[in-house]
Design a protein around this motif. Structure first.
Motif, PDB file in Angstrom:
ATOM      1  N   MET A 170      -4.134  22.519  86.005  1.00 43.50           N
ATOM      2  CA  MET A 170      -3.249  23.660  86.233  1.00 43.50           C
ATOM      3  C   MET A 170      -2.101  23.588  85.220  1.00 43.50           C
ATOM      4  SD  MET A 170      -1.373  24.749  89.803  1.00 43.50           S
ATOM      5  CE  MET A 170      -2.810  25.347  90.650  1.00 43.50           C
ATOM      6  N   ASN A 171      -1.868  24.692  84.517  1.00 40.25           N
ATOM      7  CA  ASN A 171      -0.815  24.661  83.497  1.00 40.25           C
ATOM      8  C   ASN A 171       0.577  24.773  84.115  1.00 40.25           C
ATOM      9  OD1 ASN A 171      -0.152  27.389  83.853  1.00 40.25           O
ATOM     10  ND2 ASN A 171      -1.608  28.059  82.324  1.00 40.25           N
ATOM     11  N   ARG A 172       1.585  24.487  83.301  1.00 45.23           N
ATOM     12  CA  ARG A 172       2.968  24.478  83.797  1.00 45.23           C
ATOM     13  C   ARG A 172       3.408  25.833  84.327  1.00 45.23           C
ATOM     14  NH1 ARG A 172       6.535  22.133  79.308  1.00 45.23           N
ATOM     15  NH2 ARG A 172       4.724  22.249  77.963  1.00 45.23           N
ATOM     16  N   ALA A 173       2.959  26.906  83.715  1.00 49.33           N
ATOM     17  CA  ALA A 173       3.359  28.240  84.171  1.00 49.33           C
ATOM     18  C   ALA A 173       2.855  28.501  85.582  1.00 49.33           C
ATOM     19  CB  ALA A 173       2.839  29.302  83.226  1.00 49.33           C
ATOM     20  N   LYS A 174       1.624  28.084  85.865  1.00 53.35           N
ATOM     21  CA  LYS A 174       1.089  28.275  87.214  1.00 53.35           C
ATOM     22  C   LYS A 174       1.852  27.441  88.228  1.00 53.35           C
ATOM     23  CE  LYS A 174      -3.647  29.639  86.243  1.00 53.35           C
ATOM     24  NZ  LYS A 174      -5.051  29.331  86.434  1.00 53.35           N
ATOM     25  N   VAL A 179       5.748  43.570  92.992  1.00 51.90           N
ATOM     26  CA  VAL A 179       6.516  42.322  93.037  1.00 51.90           C
ATOM     27  C   VAL A 179       5.765  41.195  92.330  1.00 51.90           C
ATOM     28  CG1 VAL A 179       7.423  40.560  94.602  1.00 51.90           C
ATOM     29  CG2 VAL A 179       7.850  42.965  95.065  1.00 51.90           C
ATOM     30  N   ASP A 180       4.454  41.089  92.567  1.00 48.20           N
ATOM     31  CA  ASP A 180       3.661  40.054  91.891  1.00 48.20           C
ATOM     32  C   ASP A 180       3.699  40.233  90.375  1.00 48.20           C
ATOM     33  OD1 ASP A 180       2.979  38.846  94.258  1.00 48.20           O
ATOM     34  OD2 ASP A 180       0.930  39.637  94.308  1.00 48.20           O
ATOM     35  N   ARG A 181       3.549  41.456  89.926  1.00 52.78           N
ATOM     36  CA  ARG A 181       3.567  41.728  88.488  1.00 52.78           C
ATOM     37  C   ARG A 181       4.937  41.408  87.893  1.00 52.78           C
ATOM     38  NH1 ARG A 181      -0.316  42.693  84.549  1.00 52.78           N
ATOM     39  NH2 ARG A 181       0.773  43.589  82.785  1.00 52.78           N
ATOM     40  N   SER A 182       5.994  41.789  88.581  1.00 53.79           N
ATOM     41  CA  SER A 182       7.345  41.494  88.106  1.00 53.79           C
ATOM     42  C   SER A 182       7.584  39.994  88.027  1.00 53.79           C
ATOM     43  CB  SER A 182       8.387  42.134  89.027  1.00 53.79           C
ATOM     44  OG  SER A 182       8.268  43.524  89.021  1.00 53.79           O
ATOM     45  N   GLY A 183       7.105  39.263  89.024  1.00 52.02           N
ATOM     46  CA  GLY A 183       7.247  37.807  89.012  1.00 52.02           C
ATOM     47  C   GLY A 183       6.491  37.165  87.866  1.00 52.02           C
ATOM     48  N   ARG A 203       6.590  34.612  82.521  1.00 52.78           N
ATOM     49  CA  ARG A 203       6.221  34.569  81.101  1.00 52.78           C
ATOM     50  C   ARG A 203       7.458  34.559  80.217  1.00 52.78           C
ATOM     51  NH1 ARG A 203       2.478  39.019  78.569  1.00 52.78           N
ATOM     52  NH2 ARG A 203       4.261  40.285  79.171  1.00 52.78           N
ATOM     53  N   ARG A 204       8.478  35.309  80.590  1.00 50.31           N
ATOM     54  CA  ARG A 204       9.711  35.331  79.790  1.00 50.31           C
ATOM     55  C   ARG A 204      10.382  33.957  79.786  1.00 50.31           C
ATOM     56  NH1 ARG A 204      11.868  41.041  82.009  1.00 50.31           N
ATOM     57  NH2 ARG A 204      10.600  42.350  80.656  1.00 50.31           N
ATOM     58  N   VAL A 205      10.337  33.278  80.933  1.00 50.56           N
ATOM     59  CA  VAL A 205      10.984  31.973  81.048  1.00 50.56           C
ATOM     60  C   VAL A 205      10.155  30.867  80.404  1.00 50.56           C
ATOM     61  CG1 VAL A 205      11.759  30.206  82.690  1.00 50.56           C
ATOM     62  CG2 VAL A 205      12.296  32.610  83.100  1.00 50.56           C
ATOM     63  N   THR A 206       8.842  30.869  80.671  1.00 55.52           N
ATOM     64  CA  THR A 206       7.977  29.760  80.209  1.00 55.52           C
ATOM     65  C   THR A 206       7.218  30.064  78.930  1.00 55.52           C
ATOM     66  OG1 THR A 206       6.035  30.461  81.479  1.00 55.52           O
ATOM     67  CG2 THR A 206       7.635  29.012  82.596  1.00 55.52           C
ATOM     68  N   GLY A 207       7.083  31.339  78.594  1.00 58.35           N
ATOM     69  CA  GLY A 207       6.303  31.721  77.430  1.00 58.35           C
ATOM     70  C   GLY A 207       4.807  31.804  77.693  1.00 58.35           C
ATOM     71  N   THR A 208       4.393  31.561  78.946  1.00 65.68           N
ATOM     72  CA  THR A 208       2.972  31.574  79.313  1.00 65.68           C
ATOM     73  C   THR A 208       2.786  32.451  80.539  1.00 65.68           C
ATOM     74  OG1 THR A 208       2.795  29.293  78.551  1.00 65.68           O
ATOM     75  CG2 THR A 208       1.002  30.111  79.901  1.00 65.68           C
ATOM     76  N   TRP A 209       1.690  33.205  80.536  1.00 69.91           N
ATOM     77  CA  TRP A 209       1.352  34.042  81.691  1.00 69.91           C
ATOM     78  C   TRP A 209       0.852  33.141  82.824  1.00 69.91           C
ATOM     79  CZ3 TRP A 209       2.591  38.905  82.501  1.00 69.91           C
ATOM     80  CH2 TRP A 209       2.003  39.586  83.545  1.00 69.91           C
ATOM     81  N   PRO A 210       1.362  33.322  84.055  1.00 72.43           N
ATOM     82  CA  PRO A 210       1.008  32.403  85.150  1.00 72.43           C
ATOM     83  C   PRO A 210      -0.377  32.607  85.736  1.00 72.43           C
ATOM     84  CG  PRO A 210       2.494  34.081  85.941  1.00 72.43           C
ATOM     85  CD  PRO A 210       2.370  34.270  84.465  1.00 72.43           C
ATOM     86  N   GLY A 211      -1.038  33.693  85.458  1.00 70.16           N
ATOM     87  CA  GLY A 211      -2.325  34.001  86.067  1.00 70.16           C
ATOM     88  C   GLY A 211      -3.413  33.309  85.445  1.00 70.16           C
TER      89      GLY A 211
END
Length: 88
Positions: free
Chosen positions: A1-5, A71-75, A80-88
């Motif tokens: 599991m990556n850091r963004a997730k 809300v999920d999309r906004s989160g 992504r803005r904070v970590t640079g990676t998409w969490p999905g």
């Protein structure tokens, strides 16, 4: 599991709780506009018609789905803005 997730897990849980409360409030307001009553019918309300119960259930489901998706999309975008990676 990556850091963004991993970073998104607690954020997703908090956003889920907040979106549930927001959706509940939105549904109550929508129901007041439609029926002019404060409380939406429950499936077991004897004095309510099938039509009222099914319309309330459909409206509630639609509102909850739209609020949850927004809300999920906004989160995910914020993560992504904070970590640079998409969490999905």
């Amino acid at each position: 599991m990556n850091r963004a997730k991993i970073a998104y897990k607690p954020v997703g849980l908090a956003l889920g709780a907040a979106s549930g409360m927001l959706a509940g409030a939105a549904f109550k307001q929508a129901w007041k506009l439609i029926e002019g009553e404060g409380d939406a019918p429950n499936a077991t309300d004897e004095d309510r018609t099938w039509k009222q119960i099914l319309i309330a259930a459909a409206l509630q489901g639609a509102i909850f789905a739209v609020v949850k998706a927004a809300v999920d999309r906004s989160g995910a975008v914020a993560t992504r803005r904070v970590t640079g990676t998409w969490p999905g």
